[in-house]
Design an enzyme around this catalytic site. Structure first.
Site, PDB file in Angstrom:
ATOM      1  N   ARG A  15       0.813  -1.221   0.000  1.00  0.00           N
ATOM      2  CA  ARG A  15       0.000   0.000   0.000  1.00  0.00           C
ATOM      3  C   ARG A  15       0.850   1.277   0.000  1.00  0.00           C
ATOM      4  NH1 ARG A  15      -3.457  -2.523   4.866  1.00  0.00           N
ATOM      5  NH2 ARG A  15      -1.583  -3.822   4.928  1.00  0.00           N
ATOM      6  N   GLY A 136      -7.638  -5.536  11.930  1.00  0.00           N
ATOM      7  CA  GLY A 136      -8.411  -6.716  12.309  1.00  0.00           C
ATOM      8  C   GLY A 136      -9.317  -6.354  13.480  1.00  0.00           C
ATOM      9  N   SER A 400      36.359  43.729  -3.802  1.00  0.00           N
ATOM     10  CA  SER A 400      35.119  43.215  -4.384  1.00  0.00           C
ATOM     11  C   SER A 400      35.373  42.655  -5.769  1.00  0.00           C
ATOM     12  CB  SER A 400      34.087  44.344  -4.489  1.00  0.00           C
ATOM     13  OG  SER A 400      33.720  44.754  -3.203  1.00  0.00           O
TER      14      SER A 400
HETATM   15  C1  UD1 Z   1      -2.051  -6.793  10.782  1.00  0.00           C
HETATM   16  C2  UD1 Z   1      -3.025  -7.742  11.465  1.00  0.00           C
HETATM   17  C3  UD1 Z   1      -4.277  -6.965  11.853  1.00  0.00           C
HETATM   18  C4  UD1 Z   1      -3.880  -5.805  12.748  1.00  0.00           C
HETATM   19  C5  UD1 Z   1      -2.800  -4.929  12.131  1.00  0.00           C
HETATM   20  C6  UD1 Z   1      -2.272  -3.955  13.157  1.00  0.00           C
HETATM   21  C7  UD1 Z   1      -2.721  -9.960  10.513  1.00  0.00           C
HETATM   22  C8  UD1 Z   1      -3.241 -10.958   9.554  1.00  0.00           C
HETATM   23  N1  UD1 Z   1      -3.383  -8.815  10.576  1.00  0.00           N
HETATM   24  O1  UD1 Z   1      -2.679  -6.307   9.601  1.00  0.00           O
HETATM   25  O2  UD1 Z   1      -5.178  -7.798  12.546  1.00  0.00           O
HETATM   26  O3  UD1 Z   1      -5.036  -5.020  13.025  1.00  0.00           O
HETATM   27  O4  UD1 Z   1      -1.691  -5.731  11.681  1.00  0.00           O
HETATM   28  O5  UD1 Z   1      -1.379  -3.040  12.586  1.00  0.00           O
HETATM   29  O6  UD1 Z   1      -1.769 -10.238  11.207  1.00  0.00           O
HETATM   30  N2  UD1 Z   1       4.699  -9.254   7.607  1.00  0.00           N
HETATM   31  C9  UD1 Z   1       5.692 -10.198   7.465  1.00  0.00           C
HETATM   32  N3  UD1 Z   1       5.467 -11.251   6.617  1.00  0.00           N
HETATM   33  C10 UD1 Z   1       4.312 -11.404   5.949  1.00  0.00           C
HETATM   34  C11 UD1 Z   1       3.299 -10.428   6.112  1.00  0.00           C
HETATM   35  C12 UD1 Z   1       3.514  -9.366   6.956  1.00  0.00           C
HETATM   36  O7  UD1 Z   1       6.757 -10.093   8.055  1.00  0.00           O
HETATM   37  O8  UD1 Z   1       4.194 -12.395   5.216  1.00  0.00           O
HETATM   38  C13 UD1 Z   1       4.955  -8.104   8.499  1.00  0.00           C
HETATM   39  C14 UD1 Z   1       4.874  -6.757   7.781  1.00  0.00           C
HETATM   40  O9  UD1 Z   1       6.145  -6.403   7.276  1.00  0.00           O
HETATM   41  C15 UD1 Z   1       4.399  -5.820   8.867  1.00  0.00           C
HETATM   42  C16 UD1 Z   1       3.621  -6.723   9.818  1.00  0.00           C
HETATM   43  O10 UD1 Z   1       3.985  -8.044   9.497  1.00  0.00           O
HETATM   44  O11 UD1 Z   1       5.446  -5.212   9.563  1.00  0.00           O
HETATM   45  C17 UD1 Z   1       2.122  -6.559   9.645  1.00  0.00           C
HETATM   46  O12 UD1 Z   1       1.776  -6.813   8.304  1.00  0.00           O
HETATM   47  P1  UD1 Z   1       0.761  -5.884   7.535  1.00  0.00           P
HETATM   48  O13 UD1 Z   1       0.660  -6.357   6.140  1.00  0.00           O
HETATM   49  O14 UD1 Z   1       1.036  -4.466   7.795  1.00  0.00           O
HETATM   50  O15 UD1 Z   1      -0.580  -6.321   8.273  1.00  0.00           O
HETATM   51  P2  UD1 Z   1      -1.896  -5.454   8.478  1.00  0.00           P
HETATM   52  O16 UD1 Z   1      -2.703  -5.522   7.253  1.00  0.00           O
HETATM   53  O17 UD1 Z   1      -1.538  -4.118   8.986  1.00  0.00           O
HETATM   54 MG    MG Z   2       0.181  -3.045   9.128  1.00  0.00          MG
END
Ligand code: UD1
Ligand code: MG
Length: 459
Positions: A15, A136, A400
């Site tokens: 995003r 979430g 100057s």
């Molecule tokens: C996640 C939570 C959501 C919560 C929110 C809070 C899940 C499924 N959802 O959503 O419930 O409200 O955070 O901010 O957990 N990441 C990895 N590997 C992956 C995917 C993500 O390391 O395969 C890391 C990302 O780099 C990030 C963190 O996990 O730092 C959260 O991932 P992100 O995609 O931001 O999750 P949200 O959609 O924000």
């Molecule tokens: Mg997040």
């Protein structure tokens, strides 16, 4: 009981629509992840492991030495990322605290319930938001007990109205976490293994899950540039308020930007439009702004800098800079010196009390104590191939519009005539003038007027 900390930072951050890994986007001059790690490390985990993936090398290069990394490739969701971390950690029985890498406002106090732990299978942190979009949702039963966390993309309209959200920070009993992760799948809208599903899985099996509500600000997740700008605004304000408490006057906090690594002395005054970046230090009582950009620069006590850009510069005490000076790396101004209006300097030292007041370019030069460099002086430091030095002795007076064709040395107390192009060294105390003799033609204006009048009479 001790705990291990896992920070999830493998996601691309789709995003953000940016090639930079999301957790490296900066808040107050530091990567988001660095702020998160400060808070996590303050909870004194026995080990801290960061899960990297997208841009992994780049992310790893920013980690402090005592923080471990492991690679999740490809990125199969937050549950999968946690599994990768557990694989890296090896078997054990310490509780596992999981924190996302995209929460740059996080502080150690907010993590305290997770640092303490309890006799439960899991503790999750929640917050209640006016606008829960993107998070979430925390689903509770009639008795108020947590039942599950449902992602925005998987939620039905009724669930979407819930304003209590999962902030993505948890503490799990190791055995329960291992078991749950092995059991849950990726049957959801994103086809990912969600860490959030562990919560529902444990509850369904009657294992105790506790939810602790924390203030919303610190747990704000950054997923896009709108949220990044919001996080920056909050951090920036916290930093300014801390400096104000230390005796720094900030006349307009809304237009003042101070990075986390900046140091300010007591009695510093910051006017509107000031940007203090990187490892900048400003000494007691100095006055900065309006409209100043200072990066990795040092400003001495009582100095005054306004409407100027300084990068990699050392400004001594009581120095005056600006308005409209551009001072580039390697510039050093000694006590009481001046770099005035429309002055550019690079790799140049200016001695105590020496003045460069107007319209000059000095590059690869040194100016001795008390010397005066006249308006329009230029060091011609570049011959098209190489750079050369200009040395100006103490007490010299550069007329100057002098062109100093480097390499060239102007001796102590020497003088150059205005408009001279100086190509050879000038001895101490001497005057060097390089320009043609001035001629004077008496009565010229009257003769010219008479010629014009005669011509008009003819036409
Ligand atoms: C996640 C939570 C959501 C919560 C929110 C809070 C899940 C499924 N959802 O959503 O419930 O409200 O955070 O901010 O957990 N990441 C990895 N590997 C992956 C995917 C993500 O390391 O395969 C890391 C990302 O780099 C990030 C963190 O996990 O730092 C959260 O991932 P992100 O995609 O931001 O999750 P949200 O959609 O924000
Ligand atoms: Mg997040």
């Amino acid at each position: 009981m001790d705990h291990i900390a896992v920070v999830l930072a493998a996601g691309k951050g789709t995003r953000m629509r940016s090639p930079l890994p999301k957790v490296l986007h900066e808040v107050a001059g530091r990567p988001m992840l660095a702020w998160v790690l400060d808070a996590v490390v303050a909870t004194k985990p026995s080990r801290t492991v960061v899960v990297v993936g997208y841009g992994g090398e780049q992310v790893m290069a920013t980690l402090p030495p005592d923080v471990e990394a492991c690679v999740q490739e490809p990125q199969g969701g937050t549950g999968h990322a946690t599994e990768v971390a557990l694989g890296h950690l090896g078997s054990g029985d310490e509780d596992v605290v999981v924190v996302p890498g995209d929460v740059p406002l996080l502080g150690a106090d907010t993590l305290a319930p997770l640092a303490r732990g309890g006799d439960v299978a899991a503790t999750i942190l929640t917050a209640t938001l006016d606008d829960p979009t993107g998070y979430g949702r925390v689903v509770r039963d009639e008795g108020g007990r947590v039942r599950a966390v449902v992602e925005q993309t998987d939620a039905d309209p009724e669930t979407l109205t819930i304003r209590e959200v999962n902030v993505g920070m948890y503490r799990f009993r190791r055995a329960d976490l291992d078991e749950a992760l092995a059991a849950i799948g990726d049957d959801n809208a994103q086809g990912e293994k969600y860490l959030t599903d562990v919560v529902g899985w444990l509850v369904a099996r009657g294992r105790p899950v506790e939810a602790v509500e924390v203030p919303a600000t610190e747990t704000m997740g950054v997923n896009d540039h709108v949220q990044l700008a919001r996080a920056n605004a909050v951090r920036r304000r916290w930093i300014l308020e801390r400096w104000m408490a230390e005796g720094v006057a900030v006349s307009d906090p809304d237009t003042t930007y101070v990075d986390a690594g900046v140091e300010l002395g007591v009695g510093v005054r910051l006017h509107p439009g000031v940007h203090l970046r990187g490892a900048t230090r400003v000494g007691e009582g100095a006055e900065i702004g309006p409209d100043v950009y200072l990066e990795d620069s040092r400003v001495g006590e009582g100095a005054r800098v306004w409407y100027s850009v300084l990068r990699g510069v050392e400004v001594g005490p009581e120095v005056q800079v600006g308005p409209y000076a551009s001072l580039r790396p390697g510039t050093v101004l000694a006590r009481g010196a001046k770099a005035g209006t429309f002055v550019e300097m690079k790799n140049t030292s200016v001695g105590e009390g020496a003045k460069v007041p107007h319209l000059s370019y000095l590059g690869d030069a040194s100016v001795g104590d008390r010397a005066n460099v006249g308006a329009g002086t230029i060091t011609c430091n570049y011959d098209g191939y190489d750079k050369h030095r200009t040395e100006i002795g103490a007490d010299a007076f550069i007329g100057s519009d002098t062109m100093l064709v480097a390499p060239v040395t102007i001796g102590e107390a020497a003088v150059t005539g205005a408009g001279s192009v100086i190509t050879r060294d000038v001895a101490p105390g001497a005057l060097a003038v390089e320009r043609s003799q001035q001629r004077e033609i008496p009565g010229y204006a009257a003769r010219r007027a008479a010629r014009k009048a005669a011509q008009e009479a003819e036409d």
